[in-house]
Scaffold this active site. Structure first.
Site, mmCIF file in Angstrom:
data_model
loop_
_atom_site.group_PDB
_atom_site.id
_atom_site.type_symbol
_atom_site.label_atom_id
_atom_site.label_comp_id
_atom_site.label_asym_id
_atom_site.label_seq_id
_atom_site.Cartn_x
_atom_site.Cartn_y
_atom_site.Cartn_z
ATOM 1 N N ARG A 27 -11.728 4.165 -1.935
ATOM 2 C CA ARG A 27 -10.522 3.687 -1.273
ATOM 3 C C ARG A 27 -10.001 4.811 -0.406
ATOM 4 O O ARG A 27 -10.138 5.979 -0.771
ATOM 5 C CB ARG A 27 -9.502 3.362 -2.362
ATOM 6 N N ASN B 31 -13.832 15.767 -0.520
ATOM 7 C CA ASN B 31 -14.554 14.533 -0.832
ATOM 8 C C ASN B 31 -16.041 14.823 -0.732
ATOM 9 O O ASN B 31 -16.463 15.651 0.080
ATOM 10 C CB ASN B 31 -14.187 13.426 0.167
ATOM 11 N N THR B 32 -16.815 14.165 -1.571
ATOM 12 C CA THR B 32 -18.263 14.266 -1.426
ATOM 13 C C THR B 32 -18.752 12.950 -0.843
ATOM 14 O O THR B 32 -18.173 11.894 -1.069
ATOM 15 C CB THR B 32 -18.973 14.513 -2.777
ATOM 16 N N HIS B 33 -19.844 13.036 -0.088
ATOM 17 C CA HIS B 33 -20.357 11.830 0.561
ATOM 18 C C HIS B 33 -21.889 11.849 0.506
ATOM 19 O O HIS B 33 -22.502 12.881 0.798
ATOM 20 C CB HIS B 33 -19.888 11.766 2.019
ATOM 21 N N GLY C 116 -8.908 9.741 8.291
ATOM 22 C CA GLY C 116 -9.977 8.827 8.694
ATOM 23 C C GLY C 116 -10.964 8.566 7.563
ATOM 24 O O GLY C 116 -10.794 9.040 6.443
ATOM 25 N N ASP D 107 -14.259 9.472 6.227
ATOM 26 C CA ASP D 107 -15.325 10.482 6.239
ATOM 27 C C ASP D 107 -15.386 11.240 7.562
ATOM 28 O O ASP D 107 -16.464 11.568 8.061
ATOM 29 C CB ASP D 107 -16.688 9.822 5.933
ATOM 30 N N ARG E 265 0.821 -1.220 0.000
ATOM 31 C CA ARG E 265 0.000 0.000 0.000
ATOM 32 C C ARG E 265 0.857 1.273 0.000
ATOM 33 O O ARG E 265 0.521 2.267 -0.626
ATOM 34 C CB ARG E 265 -0.900 -0.030 1.250
ATOM 35 N N SER F 34 -22.921 15.620 1.672
ATOM 36 C CA SER F 34 -21.911 16.433 2.359
ATOM 37 C C SER F 34 -20.682 16.601 1.489
ATOM 38 O O SER F 34 -20.336 15.712 0.700
ATOM 39 C CB SER F 34 -21.464 15.752 3.668
ATOM 40 N N ASP G 167 -9.289 13.942 5.756
ATOM 41 C CA ASP G 167 -8.171 13.698 6.666
ATOM 42 C C ASP G 167 -7.839 12.212 6.572
ATOM 43 O O ASP G 167 -8.262 11.545 5.631
ATOM 44 C CB ASP G 167 -8.499 14.162 8.089
ATOM 45 N N LEU H 148 -7.514 7.343 0.846
ATOM 46 C CA LEU H 148 -6.354 7.988 0.246
ATOM 47 C C LEU H 148 -5.124 7.650 1.093
ATOM 48 O O LEU H 148 -5.180 7.733 2.325
ATOM 49 C CB LEU H 148 -6.611 9.497 0.233
HETATM 50 C C1 GRF Z 1 -21.198 9.493 -5.046
HETATM 51 O O1 GRF Z 1 -22.387 9.386 -4.304
HETATM 52 C C2 GRF Z 1 -20.020 9.664 -4.136
HETATM 53 O O2 GRF Z 1 -20.228 10.545 -3.103
HETATM 54 C C3 GRF Z 1 -19.920 8.254 -3.639
HETATM 55 O O3 GRF Z 1 -19.976 7.515 -4.819
HETATM 56 C C4 GRF Z 1 -20.830 8.185 -5.721
HETATM 57 C C5 GRF Z 1 -20.106 8.404 -7.015
HETATM 58 O O4 GRF Z 1 -20.926 8.147 -8.080
HETATM 59 N N1 GRF Z 1 -18.808 8.041 -2.807
HETATM 60 P P1 GRF Z 1 -20.435 8.374 -9.580
HETATM 61 O O5 GRF Z 1 -19.292 7.382 -9.825
HETATM 62 O O6 GRF Z 1 -19.970 9.793 -9.695
HETATM 63 O O7 GRF Z 1 -21.635 8.088 -10.411
#
Ligand code: GRF
Length: 197
Positions: free
Chosen positions: A90, A106-108, A142, A144, A64, A135, A140, A92
């Site tokens: 994954r 990052n988006t969640h 961790g 999310d 890794r 969100s 960081d 980072l």
């Molecule tokens: C999004 O909801 C992202 O936040 C999540 O995976 C999805 C990505 O979808 N971790 P896509 O590959 O952009 O369609």
């Protein structure tokens, strides 16, 4: 003008939306490269928009830390102002986090700190929640756990499946992400001020 490198693992629909947004002359950021940890289908969007792409496959780096070192070297070649994780499934590598924090977004698909992890949509449904959300966070080391820069609630409807709910959340993720990137570019959002000591 901010330069962005976007990292994906999957289909990249959120990446595609960002490429569209960033292709408008008045958006204050440009995607300079798209990378993936595997042969992700979403890399095709980069090609369509004429954006260079790269793959640093985890599968060919059983160690890794070696994977992290190669990913970091590849990212550094692009000298991005911001790294954007858009469905990178994954963690980072710590070396990359240390090098780029607090300039990693990052988006969640949940209202963090509710439902972190790889199955945020499924977990919200399984919990019987009546609402979840989207969100945008600073990354960081961790899972999310980084500071939230923007988030918004999304209601869960009685007939929602994981797929229908995720498809309603994604447009919110895209809008929030574009707003955060624009905010960082124009100085109204300062990642350094959100970074935890
Ligand atoms: C999004 O909801 C992202 O936040 C999540 O995976 C999805 C990505 O979808 N971790 P896509 O590959 O952009 O369609």
């Amino acid at each position: 003008m901010l330069s962005l490198v976007v990292l994906i693992s999957g289909g990249g629909s959120n990446l595609r939306a960002l490429l569209e947004t960033a292709s408008h002359g008045d958006f204050p950021a440009r995607v300079v490269a798209v990378g993936a940890d595997r042969e992700a289908a979403g890399l095709a969007h980069a090609e369509e928009f004429g954006i260079p792409s790269f793959t640093v496959p985890v599968a060919s780096h059983p160690d890794r830390d070696e994977w992290g070192a190669e990913l970091l070297a590849t990212l550094n070649a692009w000298q991005p102002d911001l790294l954007v994780l858009s469905g990178l499934m994954r963690l980072l590598p710590p070396a990359v986090v240390r090098a780029y924090s607090p300039r990693i977004l990052n988006t969640h698909p949940a209202y963090l700190p509710e439902f972190p992890g790889a199955h945020g949509v499924r977990d919200a449904l399984a919990a019987g929640a009546q609402q979840t959300g989207a969100s945008v966070i600073l990354v960081d080391e961790g899972v999310d756990t980084g500071p939230v820069l923007a988030q918004e609630r999304v209601p869960i409807l009685p007939r929602d499946t994981e797929a229908t709910l995720h498809e309603r959340i994604k447009p919110v993720e895209r809008r929030l992400l574009a707003g955060v990137i624009a905010g960082i570019a124009t100085g109204t959002i300062r990642p350094e001020e959100h970074q935890r000591a």
